[in-house]
Design a protein around this motif. Structure first.
Motif, PDB file in Angstrom:
ATOM      1  N   GLN A  25      45.810  29.135 -13.821  1.00  7.64           N
ATOM      2  CA  GLN A  25      45.917  28.276 -14.943  1.00  7.64           C
ATOM      3  C   GLN A  25      47.354  27.941 -15.565  1.00  7.64           C
ATOM      4  O   GLN A  25      47.353  27.798 -16.569  1.00  7.64           O
ATOM      5  N   ALA A  26      48.179  28.105 -14.773  1.00  4.37           N
ATOM      6  CA  ALA A  26      49.589  28.093 -15.228  1.00  4.37           C
ATOM      7  C   ALA A  26      50.065  26.853 -15.919  1.00  4.37           C
ATOM      8  O   ALA A  26      49.530  25.881 -15.289  1.00  4.37           O
ATOM      9  N   GLU A  27      50.886  27.081 -16.733  1.00  9.07           N
ATOM     10  CA  GLU A  27      51.684  25.993 -17.207  1.00  9.07           C
ATOM     11  C   GLU A  27      52.766  25.632 -16.394  1.00  9.07           C
ATOM     12  O   GLU A  27      53.158  24.492 -16.326  1.00  9.07           O
ATOM     13  N   LEU A  28      53.301  26.539 -15.867  1.00  7.66           N
ATOM     14  CA  LEU A  28      54.506  26.347 -14.675  1.00  7.66           C
ATOM     15  C   LEU A  28      54.631  27.572 -13.913  1.00  7.66           C
ATOM     16  O   LEU A  28      54.321  28.755 -14.134  1.00  7.66           O
ATOM     17  N   ASP A  55      50.522  19.888 -14.240  1.00  8.68           N
ATOM     18  CA  ASP A  55      50.021  18.489 -14.042  1.00  8.68           C
ATOM     19  C   ASP A  55      50.164  17.968 -12.443  1.00  8.68           C
ATOM     20  O   ASP A  55      49.778  17.206 -11.964  1.00  8.68           O
ATOM     21  N   GLN A  56      51.407  19.040 -11.965  1.00 11.48           N
ATOM     22  CA  GLN A  56      51.494  18.830 -10.565  1.00 11.48           C
ATOM     23  C   GLN A  56      50.839  19.625  -9.570  1.00 11.48           C
ATOM     24  O   GLN A  56      50.835  19.236  -8.100  1.00 11.48           O
ATOM     25  N   ILE A  57      49.905  20.456 -10.009  1.00 11.10           N
ATOM     26  CA  ILE A  57      49.026  21.303  -9.303  1.00 11.10           C
ATOM     27  C   ILE A  57      47.575  20.567  -9.229  1.00 11.10           C
ATOM     28  O   ILE A  57      46.983  20.136 -10.529  1.00 11.10           O
ATOM     29  N   GLU A  58      46.843  20.195  -8.094  1.00 10.04           N
ATOM     30  CA  GLU A  58      45.646  19.539  -8.097  1.00 10.04           C
ATOM     31  C   GLU A  58      44.631  20.277  -8.837  1.00 10.04           C
ATOM     32  O   GLU A  58      44.655  21.610  -8.383  1.00 10.04           O
ATOM     33  N   ARG A  59      43.805  19.781  -9.373  1.00  7.87           N
ATOM     34  CA  ARG A  59      42.747  20.463 -10.120  1.00  7.87           C
ATOM     35  C   ARG A  59      41.718  21.415  -9.323  1.00  7.87           C
ATOM     36  O   ARG A  59      41.070  22.383  -9.711  1.00  7.87           O
TER      37      ARG A  59
END
Length: 82
Positions: free
Chosen positions: A41-44, A55-59
């Motif tokens: 669930q990372a921010e970065l 937002d670059q990691i697919e849900r």
């Protein structure tokens, strides 16, 4: 690891729980560093200066056990099933 928290290491980072904040591995430039978390669930996430924002990691990968690494100078990851 809580939202807003940050872990920085010259080598590999293991989060044996939920990664909600920022994980920066290979801070000294080590492209062999890895990031392992049991609940993504990372921010970065960053390895050797290469990074992905949330937002670059697919849900579809959120909430999964994931191993991040570098392949051909690019950040990549795999979902672990064990």
């Amino acid at each position: 690891m809580s939202a807003g928290a940050e872990v920085i290491a010259d080598g590999t980072i293991h989060i044996h729980g939920t990664l909600r904040g920022r994980a920066i591995a290979g801070a000294s430039g080590s492209r062999d560093a890895k990031i392992l978390c049991n609940d993504l669930q990372a921010e970065l996430v960053s390895i050797a200066g290469n990074y992905w924002l949330s937002d670059q990691i697919e849900r579809e990968y959120w909430g999964k056990k994931v191993l991040f690494g570098m392949t051909d100078d690019q950040l990549d990851f795999e979902i672990l099933t064990i």
